[in-house]
Design an enzyme around this catalytic site. Sequence first.
Site, mmCIF file in Angstrom:
data_model
loop_
_atom_site.group_PDB
_atom_site.id
_atom_site.type_symbol
_atom_site.label_atom_id
_atom_site.label_comp_id
_atom_site.label_asym_id
_atom_site.label_seq_id
_atom_site.Cartn_x
_atom_site.Cartn_y
_atom_site.Cartn_z
ATOM 1 C CG LEU A 265 -2.195 -0.832 1.121
ATOM 2 C CD1 LEU A 265 -2.837 -0.994 2.495
ATOM 3 C CD2 LEU A 265 -3.181 -0.204 0.143
ATOM 4 C CG ASP B 68 10.436 -0.558 3.394
ATOM 5 O OD1 ASP B 68 9.222 -0.644 3.118
ATOM 6 O OD2 ASP B 68 11.065 -1.477 3.960
ATOM 7 C CB ILE C 271 8.725 4.247 11.022
ATOM 8 C CG1 ILE C 271 9.025 4.687 9.597
ATOM 9 C CG2 ILE C 271 7.711 5.180 11.662
ATOM 10 C CD1 ILE C 271 9.745 6.008 9.473
ATOM 11 C CG ASN D 150 1.663 2.548 4.494
ATOM 12 O OD1 ASN D 150 0.525 2.092 4.493
ATOM 13 N ND2 ASN D 150 2.707 1.822 4.100
ATOM 14 C CE1 TYR E 166 -2.089 -3.056 11.630
ATOM 15 C CE2 TYR E 166 -4.345 -3.847 11.848
ATOM 16 C CZ TYR E 166 -3.369 -3.216 11.115
ATOM 17 O OH TYR E 166 -3.667 -2.729 9.861
ATOM 18 C CE LYS F 145 -2.545 0.442 11.287
ATOM 19 N NZ LYS F 145 -1.775 1.432 10.511
ATOM 20 C CB THR G 283 -1.962 -6.302 1.805
ATOM 21 O OG1 THR G 283 -2.722 -6.678 2.969
ATOM 22 C CG2 THR G 283 -2.430 -4.947 1.302
#
Length: 303
Positions: free
Chosen positions: A20, A39, A63, A89, A155, A159, A189
Amino acid sequence: MDDIELTGKVAVVTGSGRGLGLAYAKALAEAGAKVVVNDVDAAAVAAAVKEIGPAAFGVTAAIGDTASADALVAAAVEQFGRLDVLVTNAGILRDRVLWKMSDDDFDEVVRVHLRGTFTCARAAAVRMREQGEGGRIILISSPAGQRGNFGQTNYAAAKAGIAAMARTWALELARNGITVNAVVPVAATAMTRTIPAFAPVIDEAERTGQPYPDWLRRDEGLGTVEDVTGLIVFLASAAAKDITGQAIGIGGDRLALWAHPSEKAVAFADGGWTAAAIAASFASGVGADLETYGIPAPKPPTA
């Protein structure tokens, strides 16, 4: 439309070496923006920059910490002169049920998704405020963060926090003309391919080159990574200057506005509520229509 055009704009997209994130970076570049690709995998960064072309510059960084966030913003300014758009992202998965999830499983996911979103957005906000020309911060959330998902304590929590940060930062940055929105994407994905109902359909579409069936694109709102990019470009553009503090879903043929949490039912008791009073009235009062939870299971058509 001229207000969708991004010529002269500069964007940073974290986690954009593949999937994505790469689709977002490519779409922003195709709309006219210069893009900093990021990345943790140097080879993925190099391949993405080569694919996008002269409009891209790559930064290999993990990140989460402040140094990486500052390096991305600095790269945008040094290479292209400014920063107008940030797309957060980057993310990882460490799925486990609660009783099997380790401290490291939890901490690593929260560090990349939640802390990484915070550090990158903070660095971007500082730069955008200094420029004094507004900006766009686009945070990537997930249906798991809106509804919860089995095996994804870390996760889902991260989020959900990202959606909350979008609403908070929309308030804090409004005076500066900086919009902040959360995108809730659903696309084919590596993660969605693990869902048994989706995997054979995705595999068949890739094998034959045929589009995904309507039940997947419309009922489930799941399509290709490219199906998500239109919303990213829109939110990055002048056309979305008045849209902020929102959680917007997209996938396949579906575009949706997620509701924010709000009181659904309210009751009052003079002097307050005892446990006995709540027990006596809950099922017929505020608890008469309890909320659902968890991402609904896919419903492929029966033969």
